[in-house]
Design a protein around this motif. Structure first.
Motif, PDB file in Angstrom:
ATOM      1  N   ALA A 277      16.705 -13.263   5.716  1.00 51.31           N
ATOM      2  CA  ALA A 277      16.071 -12.990   4.421  1.00 51.31           C
ATOM      3  C   ALA A 277      16.997 -13.369   3.270  1.00 51.31           C
ATOM      4  O   ALA A 277      16.560 -13.965   2.279  1.00 51.31           O
ATOM      5  N   ILE A 316       8.991 -13.196   0.351  1.00 52.31           N
ATOM      6  CA  ILE A 316      10.352 -13.705   0.198  1.00 52.31           C
ATOM      7  C   ILE A 316      10.332 -15.223   0.004  1.00 52.31           C
ATOM      8  O   ILE A 316       9.453 -15.913   0.516  1.00 52.31           O
ATOM      9  N   TYR A 336       7.065 -11.190   4.124  1.00 53.54           N
ATOM     10  CA  TYR A 336       8.168 -10.816   5.015  1.00 53.54           C
ATOM     11  C   TYR A 336       7.658 -10.310   6.365  1.00 53.54           C
ATOM     12  O   TYR A 336       8.227 -10.645   7.406  1.00 53.54           O
TER      13      TYR A 336
END
Length: 360
Positions: A277, A316, A336
């Motif tokens: 991430a 994201i 995500y």
């Protein structure tokens, strides 16, 4: 009472029933005195770590956090995140008793009878936020990993009090609570290099909107050279805060190479690594790096990672501040939870998950 060893080994289906369905895990195999590794756990040669690919003369950075506001310390952290994806921190301010207590609580959980641990399995757990299992994804894997785990997704203290196993709940919660200031400081430092001077509520959600604690157990293995504790992968987190015990066994791939570096346990330290991430949010500036854990023929090993993640509902992608000077995005915008789902539906396969997020 556990069935006789000969009964378990007489049919490959019995291994799965004993380990997975009945909840004994690989700890159960180790405890009954298994002398030879079952074929289900024998990894293909390319996944068995070779001494020819280990760099013994190199190590990941070790950073003293006793003065976290020092610019030299900040530069060391950011440089490590860019060039290694991994580093260890010492003098981080988390009491050593808290670290010792959660390691001891991990051993206590795995000392429970199989029927007690099985209450937290996918089939029996009263909540999706508490899960006990073995290997990584037994349904998808051709070769299983020599590891048992308990995964605890944090929602609130009240929810944890209701559902987390009482034998390790308080210690896991205290470890999470005492780690918060370290996590925040690390993220503040890392964001500053990305031209983000303060973490507002939106950024806070993206960077540390959810946390998951795993209590991992790697029992003594009869043929450690033929299997692995954890296969090659990078984490899906923003950051991972890993507490190792004194046994060791974590190996990190050196950036842009086929070589591996052991991360030796340092008493009182924490291992920090960049997750996918954060690699995506930083548009590749910070690197999530492949790592793996070997099996051990002499000792039982525990580790306790805290995975610091975006909220599942967050989208994201490269942060606007990273792209403000005209840098082109390497990664697309994606939900995500969709990214995490892609990771968990297949075996460990190196960095293939982050490739899923790349702009085609």
């Amino acid at each position: 009472m556990a069935p006789a060893l000969s009964t378990i080994l007489s049919d490959s289906r019995n291994i799965k029933i004993f380990v997975v369905d009945e909840g004994h895990g690989v700890k159960g195999l180790s405890d009954i005195g298994l002398q030879t590794l079952p074929k289900q756990y024998i990894q293909p040669p390319r996944e068995q770590i070779s001494t020819n690919t280990i760099l013994t003369e190199e190590s990941i950075p070790v950073i003293d956090m006793s003065n976290p506001n020092d610019q030299v310390v900040a530069d060391m952290i950011c440089n490590a995140a860019e060039k290694w994806g991994f580093f260890q921190i010492i003098n981080h301010g988390i009491p050593l008793t808290v670290l010792d207590n959660v390691k001891n609580a991990t051993h206590k959980f795995y000392g429970l009878p199989a029927q007690e641990k099985k209450k937290y399995s996918k089939e029996e757990s009263p909540t999706n936020n508490v899960r006990y299992g073995t290997s990584f994804s037994p349904q998808a894997e051709k070769a299983l990993e020599w590891k048992d785990w308990l995964s605890l997704f944090y929602v609130s203290d009240k929810e944890a009090s209701a559902f987390w196993p009482s034998i390790c709940r308080d210690e896991a919660l205290e470890y999470r609570k005492k780690s918060e200031h370290v996590i925040k400081k690390l993220l503040e430092i890392l964001m500053k290099r990305l031209n983000i001077t303060s973490i507002d509520e939106t950024k806070k959600s993206l960077l540390m909107g959810s946390t998951r604690i795993n209590l991992n157990y790697y029992p003594k293995c009869p043929n450690p050279d033929l299997t692995i504790g954890v296969g090659r992968h990078s984490d899906v987190s923003t950051l991972t805060i890993l507490l190792q015990d004194e046994i060791g066994g974590l190996y990190v791939r050196k950036l842009d190479s086929d070589y591996w570096i052991h991360v030796p346990p340092i008493d009182g330290s924490l291992v920090i690594n960049v997750g996918d991430a954060l690699q995506i949010l930083s548009n590749g500036r910070y690197k999530s790096i492949e790592h793996r854990v070997i099996a051990n023929g002499n000792n039982n090993r525990v580790s306790v990672p805290i995975f610091v993640n975006p909220k599942p509902s967050d989208v994201i992608g490269p942060l606007p501040e990273v792209l403000q000077n005209g840098e082109k995005p390497t990664y697309k915008q994606l939900l995500y939870s969709e990214y995490v789902r892609h990771f968990f539906k297949k075996p460990h396969d190196g960095k293939e998950t982050v490739d899923f997020a790349k702009v085609q």
